[in-house]
Design a protein around this motif. Structure first.
Motif, short mmCIF file in Angstrom:
data_model
loop_
_atom_site.label_atom_id
_atom_site.label_comp_id
_atom_site.label_asym_id
_atom_site.label_seq_id
_atom_site.Cartn_x
_atom_site.Cartn_y
_atom_site.Cartn_z
N GLU A 297 102.18 24.76 86.69
CA GLU A 297 103.39 24.26 87.30
C GLU A 297 104.03 23.23 87.03
O GLU A 297 105.46 23.69 86.76
CB GLU A 297 103.25 23.27 88.90
N VAL A 298 103.59 22.12 85.63
CA VAL A 298 104.47 21.18 85.28
C VAL A 298 105.10 21.67 84.33
O VAL A 298 106.27 21.37 84.01
CB VAL A 298 103.63 19.70 84.81
N ALA A 299 104.89 22.51 83.56
CA ALA A 299 104.46 22.72 82.21
C ALA A 299 106.12 24.15 82.75
O ALA A 299 107.23 23.68 81.22
CB ALA A 299 103.74 23.78 81.56
N GLU A 300 106.18 24.95 83.51
CA GLU A 300 107.12 25.47 84.04
C GLU A 300 108.55 25.25 84.57
O GLU A 300 109.47 25.57 83.80
CB GLU A 300 106.75 26.74 84.59
N ARG A 301 108.17 23.89 85.32
CA ARG A 301 109.06 23.28 85.72
C ARG A 301 108.96 21.84 86.24
O ARG A 301 108.94 20.65 87.11
CB ARG A 301 109.94 23.69 87.03
N PRO A 302 108.67 20.68 85.06
CA PRO A 302 108.81 19.53 85.24
C PRO A 302 109.42 19.07 86.28
O PRO A 302 111.33 18.76 85.89
CB PRO A 302 108.67 19.15 83.78
N GLU A 303 109.12 18.49 87.19
CA GLU A 303 110.15 17.51 87.78
C GLU A 303 109.61 15.94 87.78
O GLU A 303 107.84 15.68 87.64
CB GLU A 303 110.43 17.77 88.76
N PRO A 304 110.00 14.99 87.86
CA PRO A 304 109.37 13.04 88.15
C PRO A 304 108.09 13.58 89.86
O PRO A 304 106.89 13.17 88.62
CB PRO A 304 110.18 12.55 88.77
N ALA A 305 108.20 14.51 90.69
CA ALA A 305 107.02 14.21 91.72
C ALA A 305 106.04 15.06 91.07
O ALA A 305 104.94 14.41 91.30
CB ALA A 305 107.85 14.90 92.34
N GLU A 346 112.17 8.33 83.54
CA GLU A 346 112.53 8.52 85.35
C GLU A 346 111.32 8.65 86.41
O GLU A 346 111.42 7.59 87.39
CB GLU A 346 113.48 9.51 85.86
N ALA A 347 110.26 8.96 86.04
CA ALA A 347 108.85 9.06 86.70
C ALA A 347 107.87 7.63 86.76
O ALA A 347 107.28 7.48 87.52
CB ALA A 347 108.19 10.08 86.63
N PRO A 351 103.39 4.75 79.97
CA PRO A 351 102.23 4.07 79.68
C PRO A 351 101.04 5.79 79.66
O PRO A 351 100.30 5.44 78.68
CB PRO A 351 102.25 2.76 80.60
N ALA A 352 101.38 5.52 81.25
CA ALA A 352 99.72 6.92 81.10
C ALA A 352 99.93 8.27 80.79
O ALA A 352 99.54 8.15 79.88
CB ALA A 352 100.13 7.40 82.97
N LEU A 353 101.28 8.61 80.27
CA LEU A 353 101.43 9.78 79.67
C LEU A 353 100.87 9.29 77.91
O LEU A 353 100.51 10.13 77.23
CB LEU A 353 103.14 10.13 79.65
#
Length: 407
Positions: A297-305, A346-347, A351-353
């Protein structure tokens, strides 16, 4: 908005047009926001067409006592006509309308509600007696008419919320009705009151969701994911406290199977530390199908949420899970990796990433460094500064060196 919310708007539009929802399935491509706007415009047009006639009828209200007119109305006036006329009466004579509400047969009143102009409900909300409102709500839920009950949540006053909380005991019905309420702000206001209200309704409602059908759980998630951040965090604490490990795992699996991955990640992204730790330790994070769906889901269309939900979860899983699925995320196509820094900023997830990336092999860091080397110099400098501040210089040396070579 999600596909679940879009489907709800299709059902509402079908109700407004008096056609089967299946006939409007092709409108799903419009999305929830446009469908909601379309339904509202059509509803206003329908009610406005007869506004003059109904205003004339409203002129009779002060002349004929309710004790005489209401029994006659309930015998001879179809609910369709009575519901539409009620709007004009309510606007011109709110106190009389509130009085009439308590005199109507509950079943007849429930028959009329689908045809009441929602715009007039706001004018009556402050004067409506809670007792009849609760009785009508219970009747609608008994019938399973969640399509009618949901949109009226937008007009619930604190007094009515307290009355419904105390007098409406159908937890499943309340969740299903909320799915048809478009505004996340309105849903949040109601749940926030119930979270802090004396009845402590939310733990009981959550237990009903977790022990309910798969459809109910996915419906609840569509409601939760539209709430304000503080409400999601509170709901998450209750969910992972009330639910057993098996129930919590099923909650996640059902979301994936229902195609509600976006909602699940949005929900996860606002969980508090305790709930996140509980979820990360759950065996469901070892389920290949589940984790693959989240990362895809994130790899195909990443968004902050959604990125926030995945990153917050991966940071707390065991090292092997973090490495495995973190690497899968960073195997995204180059255009996705190129836009990732802006989304991470934006998100507020650097640090976590970076801590996740520090667990990843040198080959993946090299590829990412080559892509991020094309970032503006100021952004590359900012990234390197963050690496130093987190004291990850050594573990992320391959990334930073590669950026400098190709930058």
């Amino acid at each position: 908005m999600s596909d679940l919310v879009t489907r709800a708007q299709i059902v509402l539009l079908a109700r407004t047009l008096h056609v089967p929802a299946e006939r409007l399935a092709h409108f799903e491509k419009l999305g929830a926001a446009r469908l909601h706007e379309l339904q509202q415009r059509i509803a206003r047009r329908i009610f406005d067409e007869h506004a003059t006639t109904f205003r004339r009828l409203a002129m009779l209200v002060p002349v004929i006592p309710l004790s005489i007119s209401l029994p006659l109305v309930q015998r001879v006036v179809p609910p369709t006509m009575a519901g539409r006329a009620a709007g004009a009466v309510g606007v011109q004579h709110p106190k009389k309308a509130a009085e009439a509400l308590g005199m109507l047969d509950v079943s007849y009143a429930a028959d009329c509600v689908p045809y009441v102009d929602p715009r007039t409900v706001g004018a009556l909300a402050d004067v409506a007696p809670p007792g009849p409102v609760v009785a009508i709500t219970n009747e609608l839920l008994r019938r399973g008419d969640y399509v009618t009950a949901g949109p009226f949540l937008a007009y619930a006053t604190p007094a009515l919320i307290r009355a419904v909380e105390a007098g409406v005991h159908d937890d499943e019905g309340m969740i299903r009705s909320a799915a048809y309420a478009y505004s996340g702000a309105n849903i949040s206001a109601i749940i926030r009151h119930m979270l802090h209200g004396p009845a402590q309704r939310i733990p009981r409602l959550t237990a009903a969701v977790l022990s309910g059908s798969a459809e109910l759980r996915s419906t609840a998630l569509s409601v939760y994911a539209r709430c304000d951040e503080d409400v999601i965090a509170a709901l998450g604490d209750v969910t992972f406290d009330v639910g057993s490990p098996e129930q919590n795992a099923d909650f996640v699996r059902v979301a994936v199977e229902a195609g509600a991955v976006r909602e699940l990640l949005t929900f996860t992204g606002h969980l508090g530390p305790s709930a996140l730790d509980t979820l990360a330790a759950n065996p469901v994070t070892g389920d290949h199908a589940v984790m693959s769906a989240l990362v895809a889901e994130v790899a195909e269309r990443p968004e902050p949420a959604t990125l926030r939900g995945l990153v917050n979860l991966l940071e707390r899983t065991d090292a092997e899970t973090t490495r495995r699925w973190g690497r899968r995320l960073f195997e995204s196509d180059d255009p996705v990796l190129a836009e990732l820094p802006a989304i991470v900023t934006e998100a507020r997830l650097w640090p976590a990433l970076l801590r996740i990336l520090a667990e990843i092999d040198a080959e993946t860091q090299t590829r990412l460094g080559e892509v991020w080397a094309k970032l503006p110099a100021a952004e590359r400098d900012m990234l390197e500064r963050r690496v130093r501040e987190l004291r990850l210089d050594t573990r992320l040396a391959t990334l930073t060196v590669t950026m400098n070579i190709y930058g």
